[in-house]
Structure formats: structure tokens, C-alpha cells
Design a protein around this motif. Structure first.
Motif, PDB file in Angstrom:
ATOM      1  N   UNK A   1       0.839  -1.221   0.000  1.00 47.61           N
ATOM      2  CA  UNK A   1       0.000   0.000   0.000  1.00 47.61           C
ATOM      3  C   UNK A   1       0.860   1.252   0.000  1.00 47.61           C
ATOM      4  N   UNK A   2       1.940   1.228   0.778  1.00 46.20           N
ATOM      5  CA  UNK A   2       2.852   2.387   0.821  1.00 46.20           C
ATOM      6  C   UNK A   2       3.564   2.528  -0.527  1.00 46.20           C
ATOM      7  N   UNK A   3       4.003   1.401  -1.080  1.00 41.80           N
ATOM      8  CA  UNK A   3       4.699   1.466  -2.380  1.00 41.80           C
ATOM      9  C   UNK A   3       3.775   2.013  -3.465  1.00 41.80           C
ATOM     10  N   UNK A   4       2.511   1.622  -3.390  1.00 48.87           N
ATOM     11  CA  UNK A   4       1.559   2.099  -4.407  1.00 48.87           C
ATOM     12  C   UNK A   4       1.258   3.584  -4.252  1.00 48.87           C
ATOM     13  N   UNK A   5       1.077   4.036  -3.025  1.00 52.78           N
ATOM     14  CA  UNK A   5       0.730   5.455  -2.852  1.00 52.78           C
ATOM     15  C   UNK A   5       1.873   6.367  -3.284  1.00 52.78           C
ATOM     16  N   UNK A   6       3.104   5.941  -3.012  1.00 48.89           N
ATOM     17  CA  UNK A   6       4.233   6.807  -3.358  1.00 48.89           C
ATOM     18  C   UNK A   6       4.598   6.704  -4.838  1.00 48.89           C
ATOM     19  N   UNK A   7       4.133   5.665  -5.507  1.00 53.48           N
ATOM     20  CA  UNK A   7       4.456   5.498  -6.933  1.00 53.48           C
ATOM     21  C   UNK A   7       3.401   6.126  -7.843  1.00 53.48           C
ATOM     22  N   UNK A   8       2.343   6.674  -7.241  1.00 51.96           N
ATOM     23  CA  UNK A   8       1.266   7.272  -8.047  1.00 51.96           C
ATOM     24  C   UNK A   8       1.788   8.542  -8.727  1.00 51.96           C
ATOM     25  N   UNK A   9       1.892   8.500 -10.022  1.00 55.52           N
ATOM     26  CA  UNK A   9       2.496   9.614 -10.766  1.00 55.52           C
ATOM     27  C   UNK A   9       1.432  10.577 -11.276  1.00 55.52           C
ATOM     28  N   UNK A  10       1.624  11.845 -10.961  1.00 56.84           N
ATOM     29  CA  UNK A  10       0.758  12.894 -11.520  1.00 56.84           C
ATOM     30  C   UNK A  10       1.687  13.964 -12.064  1.00 56.84           C
ATOM     31  N   UNK A  11       1.705  14.096 -13.387  1.00 63.62           N
ATOM     32  CA  UNK A  11       2.677  15.033 -13.954  1.00 63.62           C
ATOM     33  C   UNK A  11       2.093  16.440 -14.098  1.00 63.62           C
ATOM     34  N   UNK A  12       2.954  17.368 -14.478  1.00 64.63           N
ATOM     35  CA  UNK A  12       2.575  18.784 -14.551  1.00 64.63           C
ATOM     36  C   UNK A  12       1.423  19.006 -15.533  1.00 64.63           C
ATOM     37  N   UNK A  13       1.439  18.264 -16.631  1.00 64.56           N
ATOM     38  CA  UNK A  13       0.392  18.444 -17.648  1.00 64.56           C
ATOM     39  C   UNK A  13      -0.977  18.023 -17.089  1.00 64.56           C
ATOM     40  N   UNK A  14      -0.988  16.902 -16.347  1.00 61.65           N
ATOM     41  CA  UNK A  14      -2.253  16.444 -15.749  1.00 61.65           C
ATOM     42  C   UNK A  14      -2.758  17.443 -14.706  1.00 61.65           C
ATOM     43  N   UNK A  15      -1.839  17.995 -13.942  1.00 65.71           N
ATOM     44  CA  UNK A  15      -2.233  19.003 -12.948  1.00 65.71           C
ATOM     45  C   UNK A  15      -2.812  20.245 -13.632  1.00 65.71           C
ATOM     46  N   UNK A  16      -2.220  20.619 -14.746  1.00 62.17           N
ATOM     47  CA  UNK A  16      -2.672  21.783 -15.499  1.00 62.17           C
ATOM     48  C   UNK A  16      -4.100  21.548 -16.012  1.00 62.17           C
ATOM     49  N   UNK A  17      -4.341  20.357 -16.580  1.00 62.29           N
ATOM     50  CA  UNK A  17      -5.680  20.019 -17.080  1.00 62.29           C
ATOM     51  C   UNK A  17      -6.709  20.035 -15.952  1.00 62.29           C
ATOM     52  N   UNK A  18      -6.293  19.531 -14.803  1.00 61.52           N
ATOM     53  CA  UNK A  18      -7.175  19.463 -13.641  1.00 61.52           C
ATOM     54  C   UNK A  18      -7.574  20.875 -13.187  1.00 61.52           C
ATOM     55  N   UNK A  19      -6.608  21.770 -13.189  1.00 58.13           N
ATOM     56  CA  UNK A  19      -6.888  23.164 -12.805  1.00 58.13           C
ATOM     57  C   UNK A  19      -7.788  23.838 -13.836  1.00 58.13           C
ATOM     58  N   UNK A  20      -7.505  23.556 -15.087  1.00 55.36           N
ATOM     59  CA  UNK A  20      -8.289  24.162 -16.174  1.00 55.36           C
ATOM     60  C   UNK A  20      -9.752  23.727 -16.078  1.00 55.36           C
ATOM     61  N   UNK A  21      -9.943  22.431 -15.873  1.00 53.43           N
ATOM     62  CA  UNK A  21     -11.301  21.892 -15.791  1.00 53.43           C
ATOM     63  C   UNK A  21     -12.069  22.495 -14.612  1.00 53.43           C
TER      64      UNK A  21
END
Lengths: 303, 167
Positions: free
Chosen positions: B135-155
Motif C-alpha cells: 500500500x505504501x509502495x503504491x501510494x508513493x508510486x502514483x504519478x501525476x505530472x505537470x500536464x495532468x495538474x494543469x488540465x485538472x486546474x483548467x477543468x
């Protein structure tokens, strides 16, 4: 000569105690005390009595600081050690990757506005009906499904995650462990950081107990409330998300605080402090709360 | 005459004190564009790398006016920090208690891989089940890149995408 050594040590220890009590942990303090211990060991003539010398060395090493000495990889390792136990105690990860990613997305966005924007924060939702949230050193933040069900908007989630992120970014977890007299008497921080397995296990045990039973006192909670609102505002959210919890808490006999395990600081004082912080942010009335997106991404998916 | 001297001294002092306000150094919280004007529609004239220092000349509404690569541009206020962000490059290789942990990249999308040997030892010593380690390995490996963050903010109309933040 002996008197001079003792005088120097007393000065150093007094300085260390004063800094710990005032909360202004000095990064060099642990290093200085560690060096003092080494000097005494290397120059037995300073304190001739072997037993006395051992006590002074032990004393100087015991007050070595954690906050000033721990580096980021060590902090992350501590967070990992604590997080594995937290999952066992609080609940398994919620098995919906979309919900996990959504919470992580909001968390990352808010964490970018913290004092440590480059720390690789990790977020997880765990299955538990009890409203709960937990922040661990190194950037590990856990929230329960019970807490997510209580929220009505993304901005509330952002403020709560902001509150937790503040505990990480400002190293509150490490600081409260370091300041605890009992923990200091049980753990040699320096040895734990030098990878002494026994001391490291003891440190994590003590840290875990401290963070999951007593939690943070009024001073840290006030800082986290203020910072949570500030981070959320800077990330673009309506920053009043913590207010419903604090108000419900203040009006109820049964605590509704989202950090379920902690000591229970005065909610009315926290409300006053948060209002004071919100006033500094200016006119935020029209900033987005994103209730519909939260409903769609979280509430509709929680079983 | 003496009064004039004092007045001149005070004026000089005030002017010197005001200098840091007029031009000061700030740092990019993440990789961020420098634009020719305020707003997302303005042309991008440069990019600040995460942690890069930039000279801030002033602020108008939600934007900082900055001097970058010999020209003046604008950066949204929440992209800059007062203090230089921590350098996380040490996590790319690890060491000490953190040995065994590896950050995939320094940018926003970087995720942690692996558990430190001390954390693994601790989990084993305290009989932590494998699912919790995972569970710890999975939570820390969850990748969210800058482009996805940008889309999320835009939406969501957040930050630079939200009109109401601009003040």
C-alpha cells in the motif's frame, strides 16, 4: 580543567534546553553537542572519573536534535516506516484508483503552495468509516473514506489536505517527538539516524505512538489551520473549507475533528485564529468550491 | 541646515529600505512559463525551471512582473515562492536511511520507488503484513505530472484559470 569542561557542557545543555523549550530548534545544536561528546571521549583528562565521563557523553548525545539533523531521505524513510503501520492500524487502501488519483491530484496541487513544494508528497485513501486524516514525515498523507463522505466540496478537501500538508512541510511530527521528554529519555536520536537498528525501531515506535494517540497540540493545530486555508487559497480554492468542521466541533459535545486520535484543542480558539487568517486573504467569496466535481469524483464512487 | 541633513539621511534610509520591495528575488515552485503579458492568452517568452531564481520587479493583481533572460515578463503569483525550494536531487540516488528509495524525476511528476532498507527492516520486525508494505509502495508510486495538474486546474477553473482569483 574539569570545572571548565563541565561549565562548557552546562552552557551547551542550557542552550539546547532553551531552544527546545522555545521551539526554535537550531540546526547546529545537535552537531555542537555531538562534537562536545566526542571531545570528552577523546580527552579523558577533562573528566577523570570514568563513570562521570560516560554520563556526560550520554547526556550530550541524548539531546541531539532530530529536526535539525534529519535529511530528506531519512525523513522519507521514517514516513515509510510509519505509513506501513498506519495502514495496518487504520484500514486498507480504498480499492478505486480513480478516487485515489483524484485525492492525490488535489493534494499535489495544494502541496505546491506549501513551504516545501518540491517534496514528493504521497496521498492515499483508506477504508474506514471513522473520519480521520493523518500526516507523516516525508510527505505521506492518509485520509479515510469516512472523512471524505463528510465533505461537500473539493475546496473542503483542499483545506483539510492543506492542514495535513502543513504538518509535513513544517516538520511538526518530528518536532513534537523531539520535544517530548519521555521520548528523549528512551531514544538516542543520533544513533537512530546513524542506522542503529534497535534505536531506529524504538524511535519509530515512539513516533508512531505519539502521532497516533496524542497528535498535535493547540500551537501546531493553529499553524496547520492557518496554513491549510492559505495553501488552498493560493491553489485557487475557496479557503473556508475547515470552518464547517471547527464550527460543528465547537457546537457539539462529541468531537468531530477530522484527526480522530488527537488531543482536542479548543475549537472556538481555532475558529478565531482561522477567521483572522481568512481576513488577510481579502475577498475570496467568489472563489470556486467545486461541489459538483467532488460529488462526481468522490461521493458518487464511495460505496 | 542640520534639519535638512537629517531629512536627507532619513530619505536615503527609506529609499534603501524600499529597494528590496521594488526588486527582489523569488523562486519557481515548479516549471512555469514567463509570458509577455498578464493572462493565459499572452505569448510565452521564456520558461522558469523548478527552483530557478527570478528577479521580481513588482506585482499587479495576480501577476508578478519579472526580469528574465534580459526581458520583462509576467508570472502568475502562485508559481513563485519567497524561499528557494529544497533541492530533491539527493532522492535520485538516496543514501543513509533513505538508501533504497529512488525518486523517478525531479519535476512535479516525480514519484518515489521502493522502501528504504531501514523501513523494510522495521516492517519485518513489527510483523507488518505484505499488503501494507505494498500500500505504501503504491501510494508513493502514483504519478501525476505537470500536464495532468494543469488540465485538472483548467477543468475546475482554478488558479490562473479562474477569473475570480485575479485581484
Amino acid at each position: 580543567m574539569r570545572c571548565r569542561a563541565i561549565a562548557v557542557l552546562i552552557c551547551l545543555c542550557t542552550l539546547a534546553a532553551a531552544m527546545l523549550l522555545s521551539g526554535s530548534a537550531c540546526e547546529n545544536m545537535g552537531e555542537n553537542l555531538g562534537r562536545a561528546a566526542e571531545i570528552i571521549e577523546q580527552h579523558p583528562g577533562l573528566i577523570r572519573d570514568e563513570e562521570d565521563r560516560a554520563k556526560w557523553v550520554q547526556g550530550a548525545r541524548t539531546v541531539r536534535t532530530l529536526k535539525g539533523e534529519v535529511d530528506t531521505p531519512q525523513e522519507v524513510a521514517m514516513g515509510q516506516s510509519l505509513a506501513v503501520r498506519a495502514f495496518v492500524a487504520f484500514g486498507e487502501p480504498y480499492p478505486d484508483e480513480a478516487v485515489q488519483r483524484y485525492v492525490a491530484m488535489v493534494g499535489k496541487l495544494v502541496a505546491l503552495q506549501s513551504e516545501r513544494p518540491t517534496l514528493p508528497y504521497s496521498f492515499a485513501v483508506f477504508k474506514s468509516d471513522r473520519p480521520n486524516a493523518l500526516a507523516l514525515p516525508g510527505g505521506f498523507v492518509l485520509v479515510s473514506t469516512g472523512l471524505l463522505r463528510m465533505l461537500g466540496s473539493e475546496s473542503e478537501l483542499a483545506c483539510i489536505l492543506g492542514h495535513e500538508i502543513c504538518h509535513v512541510a513544517q516538520k511538526h511530527g518530528i518536532e513534537i517527538v523531539e520535544r517530548d521528554t519521555k521520548v528523549r529519555s528512551l531514544v538516542d536520536f543520533g544513533a537512530a539516524l546513524d542506522e542503529d537498528v534497535g534505536e531506529y525501531r524504538e524511535l519509530i515506535d515512539q513516533m508512531y505512538a505519539k502521532l497516533t494517540t496524542e497528535g498535535y497540540d493547540q500551537r501546531y493545530e493553529e499553524k496547520a489551520d492557518r496554513a491549510g486555508a492559505r495553501y488552498a487559497y493560493r491553489a485557487g480554492y475557496h479557503p473556508e473549507g475547515l470552518m464547517p468542521f471547527l464550527k460543528a466541533d465547537a457546537d457539539s459535545d462529541r468531537p468531530l475533528a477530522f484527526e480522530a486520535y488527537k488531543t482536542h484543542p479548543d475549537s472556538r480558539q481555532r475558529i478565531r485564529d482561522l477567521r483572522d487568517e481568512l481576513e488577510k486573504l481579502g475577498d475570496y467569496a467568489a472563489m470556486p468550491k467545486l461541489e459538483a466535481r467532488y460529488q462526481r469524483q468522490v461521493l458518487a464512487k464511495l460505496r | 541646515m542640520r534639519h535638512y541633513r537629517w531629512a536627507a539621511l532619513i530619505a536615503t534610509g527609506l529609499a534603501l529600505a524600499a529597494l528590496p520591495v521594488l526588486a527582489r528575488t523569488m523562486y519557481a515552485r515548479l516549471s512555469t512559463p514567463v509570458r509577455s503579458g498578464q493572462g493565459l492568452a499572452a505569448q510565452t517568452v521564456g520558461t522558469l525551471k523548478q527552483g530557478q531564481a527570478v528577479e521580481v520587479l513588482g506585482r499587479e493583481g495576480s501577476y508578478y512582473r519579472v526580469s528574465h533572460a534580459g526581458q520583462t515578463g509576467w508570472v502568475y503569483f502562485n508559481k513563485l515562492a519567497e524561499d528557494k525550494p529544497e533541492d530533491m536531487s539527493v532522492l535520485l540516488t538516496g543514501g543513509g536511511l533513505g538508501g533504497g528509495i529512488k525518486l523517478t524525476e525531479l519535476q512535479t511528476g516525480g514519484a518515489l520507488r521502493g522502501l528504504s532498507p531501514m523501513a523494510e527492516d522495521y516492517a519485518a520486525a513489527r510483523n507488518v503484513p505484505q499488503w501494507a508494505v505494498q500500500a505504501v509502495e503504491e501510494m508513493q508510486a502514483r504519478t501525476i505530472d505537470a500536464e495532468q495538474l494543469e488540465e485538472f486546474q483548467q477543468e475546475g477553473g482554478l488558479g490562473e484559470y479562474g477569473e475570480e482569483v485575479a485581484r
